[in-house]
Design an enzyme around this catalytic site. Structure first.
Site, PDB file in Angstrom:
ATOM      1  N   HIS A   1      -8.082  -1.656   0.281  1.00  0.00           N
ATOM      2  CA  HIS A   1      -7.062  -2.640   0.017  1.00  0.00           C
ATOM      3  C   HIS A   1      -7.802  -3.868  -0.386  1.00  0.00           C
ATOM      4  O   HIS A   1      -8.835  -4.142   0.274  1.00  0.00           O
ATOM      5  CB  HIS A   1      -6.167  -2.922   1.132  1.00  0.00           C
ATOM      6  CG  HIS A   1      -5.730  -1.894   2.113  1.00  0.00           C
ATOM      7  ND1 HIS A   1      -4.479  -1.586   2.181  1.00  0.00           N
ATOM      8  CD2 HIS A   1      -6.369  -0.852   2.843  1.00  0.00           C
ATOM      9  CE1 HIS A   1      -4.304  -0.695   2.917  1.00  0.00           C
ATOM     10  NE2 HIS A   1      -5.478   0.004   3.248  1.00  0.00           N
TER      11      HIS A   1
ATOM     12  N   ASP B   1      -2.671  -7.363  -5.658  1.00  0.00           N
ATOM     13  CA  ASP B   1      -2.858  -6.448  -5.017  1.00  0.00           C
ATOM     14  C   ASP B   1      -3.431  -5.275  -5.376  1.00  0.00           C
ATOM     15  O   ASP B   1      -2.916  -4.540  -6.605  1.00  0.00           O
ATOM     16  CB  ASP B   1      -1.848  -5.849  -4.082  1.00  0.00           C
ATOM     17  CG  ASP B   1      -2.193  -5.369  -2.495  1.00  0.00           C
ATOM     18  OD1 ASP B   1      -3.473  -5.314  -2.372  1.00  0.00           O
ATOM     19  OD2 ASP B   1      -1.400  -5.110  -1.827  1.00  0.00           O
TER      20      ASP B   1
ATOM     21  N   ARG C   1       6.770 -11.470   4.638  1.00  0.00           N
ATOM     22  CA  ARG C   1       6.502 -11.511   5.925  1.00  0.00           C
ATOM     23  C   ARG C   1       7.165 -12.592   6.803  1.00  0.00           C
ATOM     24  O   ARG C   1       7.238 -13.790   6.183  1.00  0.00           O
ATOM     25  CB  ARG C   1       4.912 -11.934   6.013  1.00  0.00           C
ATOM     26  CG  ARG C   1       4.271 -10.685   5.119  1.00  0.00           C
ATOM     27  CD  ARG C   1       2.669 -10.791   5.295  1.00  0.00           C
ATOM     28  NE  ARG C   1       1.996  -9.826   4.645  1.00  0.00           N
ATOM     29  CZ  ARG C   1       0.778  -9.726   4.448  1.00  0.00           C
ATOM     30  NH1 ARG C   1      -0.017 -10.603   4.897  1.00  0.00           N
ATOM     31  NH2 ARG C   1       0.233  -8.971   3.556  1.00  0.00           N
TER      32      ARG C   1
ATOM     33  N   LYS D   1     -12.606  -5.687   7.404  1.00  0.00           N
ATOM     34  CA  LYS D   1     -12.327  -6.423   6.170  1.00  0.00           C
ATOM     35  C   LYS D   1     -13.413  -7.309   5.859  1.00  0.00           C
ATOM     36  O   LYS D   1     -14.078  -7.758   6.612  1.00  0.00           O
ATOM     37  CB  LYS D   1     -10.979  -6.825   6.134  1.00  0.00           C
ATOM     38  CG  LYS D   1     -11.002  -7.947   7.042  1.00  0.00           C
ATOM     39  CD  LYS D   1      -9.263  -8.604   6.928  1.00  0.00           C
ATOM     40  CE  LYS D   1      -9.187  -9.582   7.890  1.00  0.00           C
ATOM     41  NZ  LYS D   1      -7.891 -10.319   7.784  1.00  0.00           N
TER      42      LYS D   1
ATOM     43  N   HIS E   1      -5.205  -0.990  -4.494  1.00  0.00           N
ATOM     44  CA  HIS E   1      -5.452   0.038  -3.719  1.00  0.00           C
ATOM     45  C   HIS E   1      -6.669   1.211  -4.520  1.00  0.00           C
ATOM     46  O   HIS E   1      -6.295   1.415  -5.502  1.00  0.00           O
ATOM     47  CB  HIS E   1      -4.494   0.780  -3.228  1.00  0.00           C
ATOM     48  CG  HIS E   1      -3.889  -0.146  -2.208  1.00  0.00           C
ATOM     49  ND1 HIS E   1      -2.803  -0.950  -2.560  1.00  0.00           N
ATOM     50  CD2 HIS E   1      -3.954  -0.659  -0.861  1.00  0.00           C
ATOM     51  CE1 HIS E   1      -2.442  -1.882  -1.538  1.00  0.00           C
ATOM     52  NE2 HIS E   1      -2.970  -1.417  -0.438  1.00  0.00           N
TER      53      HIS E   1
ATOM     54  N   GLN F   1       1.216 -10.803  -4.014  1.00  0.00           N
ATOM     55  CA  GLN F   1      -0.364 -10.479  -3.945  1.00  0.00           C
ATOM     56  C   GLN F   1      -0.744  -9.940  -5.277  1.00  0.00           C
ATOM     57  O   GLN F   1      -0.266  -9.108  -5.912  1.00  0.00           O
ATOM     58  CB  GLN F   1      -0.567  -9.454  -2.732  1.00  0.00           C
ATOM     59  CG  GLN F   1      -0.335 -10.043  -1.428  1.00  0.00           C
ATOM     60  CD  GLN F   1      -0.580  -9.127  -0.224  1.00  0.00           C
ATOM     61  OE1 GLN F   1       0.027  -8.017  -0.439  1.00  0.00           O
ATOM     62  NE2 GLN F   1      -1.483  -9.465   0.636  1.00  0.00           N
TER      63      GLN F   1
ATOM     64  N   CYS G   1       0.651  -1.259  -0.003  1.00  0.00           N
ATOM     65  CA  CYS G   1      -0.020   0.060   0.057  1.00  0.00           C
ATOM     66  C   CYS G   1       0.952   1.409   0.116  1.00  0.00           C
ATOM     67  O   CYS G   1       0.212   2.580  -0.630  1.00  0.00           O
ATOM     68  CB  CYS G   1      -0.973   0.158   1.081  1.00  0.00           C
ATOM     69  SG  CYS G   1      -0.307  -0.770   2.681  1.00  0.00           S
TER      70      CYS G   1
END
Length: 638
Positions: A513, A386, A366, A467, A388, A384, A337
RNA sequence: GCCGUUGUAGCUCAGCUGGUAGAGCAGCUCACUCGUAAUGAGCAGGUCGUCCGUUCGAUUCGGAUCAACGGCUCCA
């Protein structure tokens, strides 16, 4: 003797003596029904089948062939297992809790003198069978709270004492069978004799009351079914599922590996695995572009100060990798992000520019705890899909629904069923109560509007916002979180993101997200199990193998292979001097969708003879026709 | 991170109570030129996860460590 009126679900009213039990009523209807009756619903409350009925009530018998009945049966099975363990190990073990779970039940024991192992299973099962056939009545008993505490304290059952002490009630119920007594709300089956098919499946550690601060207990997992045939069927299904384990198939199909030398939880993608994930990534890019997302790329490491500003340093540090060079500290990104916010912030934004939808196949790292790593499903470095979305508060609802629709479309392509969960504010979090309320309400109302069922997961949100999680199931019915939509008012605040509204004033955008597949690694893992390695043509790393019958056709077969590759088919040639049967067997084990057989007949006719991995042989076609067929199948995601 | 189990050739596994290891498949070589799930013969392949200790001697016993597996806690 006074009479009471019993209303059955079909509307029949029975006049019976006061004190009649549901089991009596079942028996009056039929002996078969009585044998199937595990408990009952009396005025919609679960009770034992042996509970005397005192007043006019509605009655629904709970039978073994319903999910509710099976759950009670398994709960009673858990008591039977605890009973057997107490008989065998006596005061060396203390009982704790033992509920029914999906596909079975477990019971947690505290024991310092003995470590349970699969070697104990047979002994315990034998004792369970013995106790079951003894036809022990299972009897409910209600006791004053303090009396129950005294009873269990006298038996040295400290965990039971603790459980009762935490109950804010005056009376508790106990269940006795033979010498065994357990604190339990019930209901239970009338007698141990009903329990006919059970099997211990595994032993594992589990924390008392699920907290890592508490003592480690020994958990015995087991399963139970109404009869031996169903138990056998279940065990066969487990065996079948093990065959599809993505870790096993990943090696057999040469998709990926892990290396001690490289480090735990770090995937090494082999050519076929890399092809598979690349195909998924290409699919994703196209689908995102179709929906108005823009592709972006951020750096792998960002200065630690930025992670401090975002709150990740305070809330997520123990999961992050850091590196220091020239006195400057950097954090390896665990999320994508930050760069996306920097893109937003790189210039002044108008409300006319919103929503901004930034998509990145972002590799994150991670530091997951060592014990949680699990093949591709839980790794330390992953990609990911991903995005935003920065939008105005007014656009939020539409954007959330757009993402939910996106998820639905994509899961449909793969044929996945999924469950939805709404997760709310956790203890460790940032942001104001008001923002959390608005964010949670936005997610909830979008969910409500879709009409899909969802569960609420209290306190399970991300640290920056609530979420919606989407969970899909693997071959063993374990649920894995893949897609997630997180609503965030906090990071835009921290990074002072703004847009100029139609009123000429600065306003704060909202940030969503979201991921669709979740992590490419995890999704590939679930996909492998979902398809048992038989990938549909459109994502099969190798779509076809050209097999010549003898050396005589080698040159032509190579030419066909080159031609198909030119036309976009992912094809390999197996021109080894081996028997056709042998080459087919190998291609079959590689789960290649099509084997293209070329012998003298095909060479003379300028064709190839496709054989599908299902065993079906198709009529000869020329290479161009086959390429066109593959292209059309892929277009339809088949 | 916690509890338990495991770690022998590329893979699947055997190797009783301590005396430095075997099988099948895969690989390589040779012969066979073969039509829809395994042709035959031969060869080669392991510092027994890593480190430390006990011992005349450790794959085998003890400890530590790493990794994997089954769970718990945590998570995409």
């Amino acid at each position: 003797m006074s009479k009471v009126k019993i209303t059955l679900p079909d509307g029949t009213v029975k006049d019976v003596d006061q004190g009649t039990t549901p089991l009596d009523i079942a028996l009056s209807i039929g002996a078969g029904l009585a044998r199937q009756t595990v408990a009952a619903r009396l005025d919609d409350c679960q009770v034992d089948a042996t509970t005397p009925i005192q007043q006019d009530s509605s009655l629904q018998l709970i039978t073994l062939n319903t999910p509710e009945g099976l759950e009670i049966y398994r709960h009673s099975s858990a008591h039977l297992m605890a009973h057997a363990v107490k008989e065998l190990f006596g005061n060396d073990v203390q009982v704790t809790i033992g509920p029914a779970i999906e596909d079975g039940f477990y019971y947690d024991f505290f024991c310092e003198t003995h470590t349970f192992s699969p070697d104990d299973f047979e002994l315990i099962e034998k004792k369970m069978a013995e106790l079951a056939s003894a036809d022990l009545p299972i009897v409910r008993e209600v006791m004053k709270r303090d009396d129950a505490i005294a009873l269990f304290r006298g038996m040295g059952e400290d965990y039971k004492v603790e459980l009762i002490q935490d109950l804010e009630v005056e009376e508790v119920s106990l269940y006795r069978q033979g010498s065994f007594v357990d604190l339990c709300r019930g209901p239970h089956i009338p007698s141990t004799k009903m329990l006919k098919a059970f099997k211990l499946t595994s032993v594992a550690g589990a924390y008392w009351r699920g907290s890592e601060d508490n003592a480690m207990l020994q958990r015995l997992y087991a399963t139970a079914f109404p009869d031996k045939k169903e138990l056998k069927k279940y065990l066969a299904r487990l065996e079948e599922a093990r065959k599809r384990d993505h870790r096993k198939l990943g090696r057999e199909l040469d998709l990926f590996s892990f290396s001690d030398e490289a480090g735990a939880g770090l995937v090494i993608w082999h050519p076929k695995g890399a092809m598979l994930r690349t195909l998924l990534e290409n699919f994703e890019r196209e689908e995102h572009l179709k929906r108005g997302y823009e592709l972006v790329v951020g750096p792998q490491i960002l200065r630690t100060e930025l992670w401090q500003k975002s709150g990740h340093f305070d809330n997520y540090r123990e999961n992050m990798y850091f590196t220091e060079v020239d006195g400057q500290s950097y954090g390896v990104k665990p999320m994508n992000c930050l760069a996306h916010m920097l893109i937003y912030k790189s210039k002044r934004r108008s409300y006319r520019d919103l929503p901004q939808r930034y998509f990145e196949l972002g590799m994150v790292h991670r530091h997951e705890k060592s014990g949680v790593l699990h093949g591709l499903l839980r790794v330390r470095g992953f990609t990911q899909d991903d995005a935003h979305i920065l939008c105005t508060p007014e656009q939020l609802d539409g954007e959330i629904k757009g993402v939910l629709k996106f998820i639905q479309d994509v899961m449909g392509v793969f044929g996945f069923e999924y469950e939805l969960e709404l997760s709310t504010r956790p203890d460790k979090s940032i942001g104001s109560e008001e923002d959390w309320g608005r964010a949670t309400a936005a997610l909830q109302s979008a969910l409500d509007d879709t009409g899909l069922p969802y569960d609420i997961n209290e306190g399970d949100g991300a640290f920056y916002g609530p979420k919606i999680d989407i969970k899909i199931k693997d071959a063993l019915d374990r649920k894995w979180q893949c897609a997630t939509i997180q609503c965030d008012f906090t990071l835009p605040e921290r990074f002072d993101l703004t847009y100029i509204g139609s009123d000429g004033e600065k306003h704060r955008p909202v940030m969503l997200h979201r991921v669709i597949l979740g992590a490419i690694e995890r999704f590939v893992g679930v996909l492998i199990e979902h398809y048992a390695g038989n990938f549909p043509l459109w994502i099969a790393p190798v779509q076809a193998k050209v097999l010549n019958v003898t050396d005589n056709q080698a040159a032509y077969a190579q030419q066909v292979c080159d031609q198909l590759r030119q036309q976009g088919v992912r094809v390999q040639a197996d021109l080894r001097n081996e028997k056709l049967g042998f080459k087919i067997r190998e291609a079959q084990m590689e789960k290649v969708p099509y084997m293209l057989v070329i012998g003298d007949k095909e060479m003379d006719a300028g064709t190839l003879s496709p054989r599908h991995r299902s065993g079906e042989t198709l009529d000869p076609v020329n290479p161009a026709e086959f390429a066109a067929f593959v292209k059309e199948e892929c277009r339809q995601y088949r």
